[in-house]
Design a protein around this motif. Structure first.
Motif, PDB file in Angstrom:
ATOM      1  N   UNK A  15       0.836  -1.215   0.000  1.00 53.07           N
ATOM      2  CA  UNK A  15       0.000   0.000   0.000  1.00 53.07           C
ATOM      3  C   UNK A  15       0.861   1.252   0.000  1.00 53.07           C
ATOM      4  N   UNK A  16       2.039   1.162   0.668  1.00 56.23           N
ATOM      5  CA  UNK A  16       2.928   2.322   0.779  1.00 56.23           C
ATOM      6  C   UNK A  16       4.361   1.915   0.502  1.00 56.23           C
ATOM      7  N   UNK A  17       5.098   2.831  -0.107  1.00 62.98           N
ATOM      8  CA  UNK A  17       6.543   2.684  -0.263  1.00 62.98           C
ATOM      9  C   UNK A  17       7.168   4.000   0.156  1.00 62.98           C
ATOM     10  N   UNK A  18       8.032   3.949   1.163  1.00 63.39           N
ATOM     11  CA  UNK A  18       8.728   5.135   1.643  1.00 63.39           C
ATOM     12  C   UNK A  18      10.120   5.160   1.027  1.00 63.39           C
ATOM     13  N   UNK A  19      10.368   6.170   0.192  1.00 66.51           N
ATOM     14  CA  UNK A  19      11.685   6.318  -0.419  1.00 66.51           C
ATOM     15  C   UNK A  19      12.495   7.349   0.342  1.00 66.51           C
ATOM     16  N   UNK A  20      13.819   7.223   0.238  1.00 67.50           N
ATOM     17  CA  UNK A  20      14.707   8.100   1.003  1.00 67.50           C
ATOM     18  C   UNK A  20      15.679   8.874   0.121  1.00 67.50           C
ATOM     19  N   UNK A  21      15.820   8.476  -1.140  1.00 59.51           N
ATOM     20  CA  UNK A  21      16.692   9.214  -2.050  1.00 59.51           C
ATOM     21  C   UNK A  21      17.941   8.476  -2.484  1.00 59.51           C
ATOM     22  N   UNK A  22      18.004   7.171  -2.268  1.00 63.97           N
ATOM     23  CA  UNK A  22      19.154   6.418  -2.751  1.00 63.97           C
ATOM     24  C   UNK A  22      18.966   6.130  -4.241  1.00 63.97           C
TER      25      UNK A  22
END
Length: 160
Positions: A82-89
């Motif tokens: 439902x969710x994907x949290x990206x961080x910038x890699x």
């Protein structure tokens, strides 16, 4: 207000919205399936979501996020989240483009939103990073392979 307060509020709101969404993505034991890129994100999301989320980490221990590529199995599993949290890699850009095209129901949350990132080529960013590495060495921490990684000039540093 602490700098993490807006991020915490945003993550909590996303988790709430995902849990209220129609059940088009399979939940695990009633928990919201959530993916993150690296283990520190999992820690944060688990603390906010508690037992309402099932958090999956793409880049496992011993893997390098700067050179990582998700497996086909991970990509397929991520499509049902439902969710994907990206961080910038680096690997996230191509992954998010594929998700947007192939699994538009997955809500992608860029955890950098609302944060002021410093370019890596700023002297104080490198000095602080080097001081931290020197400090680690003083206490006998194992720096292991990949402990001294560098970023291209002008690139934004997700570690700061």
């Amino acid at each position: 207000m602490p700098k993490t307060a807006p991020l915490t509020a945003a993550l909590a709101a996303c988790l709430l919205l995902a849990s209220c969404r129609s059940a088009d993505a399979p939940a695990e034991d009633g928990r919201v399936p959530v993916f993150v890129s690296i283990p520190p994100q999992a820690f944060f999301v688990e603390r906010i979501g508690g037992d309402r989320v099932a958090v999956h980490v793409l880049v496992g221990p011993g893997q390098e996020p700067h050179t990582y590529e998700p497996s086909m199995k991970q990509t397929a599993s991520l499509a049902s989240a439902r969710l994907y949290f990206r961080i910038g890699v680096p690997f996230e850009q191509a992954l998010c483009e594929r998700l947007a095209a192939d699994a538009p129901a997955v809500r992608i949350v860029d955890t950098r939103d609302g944060m002021d990132l410093r370019p890596v080529d700023q002297p104080d960013a490198h000095e602080e990073h080097e001081e931290y590495q020197d400090h680690e060495g003083e206490h006998g921490h194992d720096e292991g392979e990949g402990a001294h990684h560098h970023h291209a000039a002008g690139e934004l540093d997700p570690h700061v």
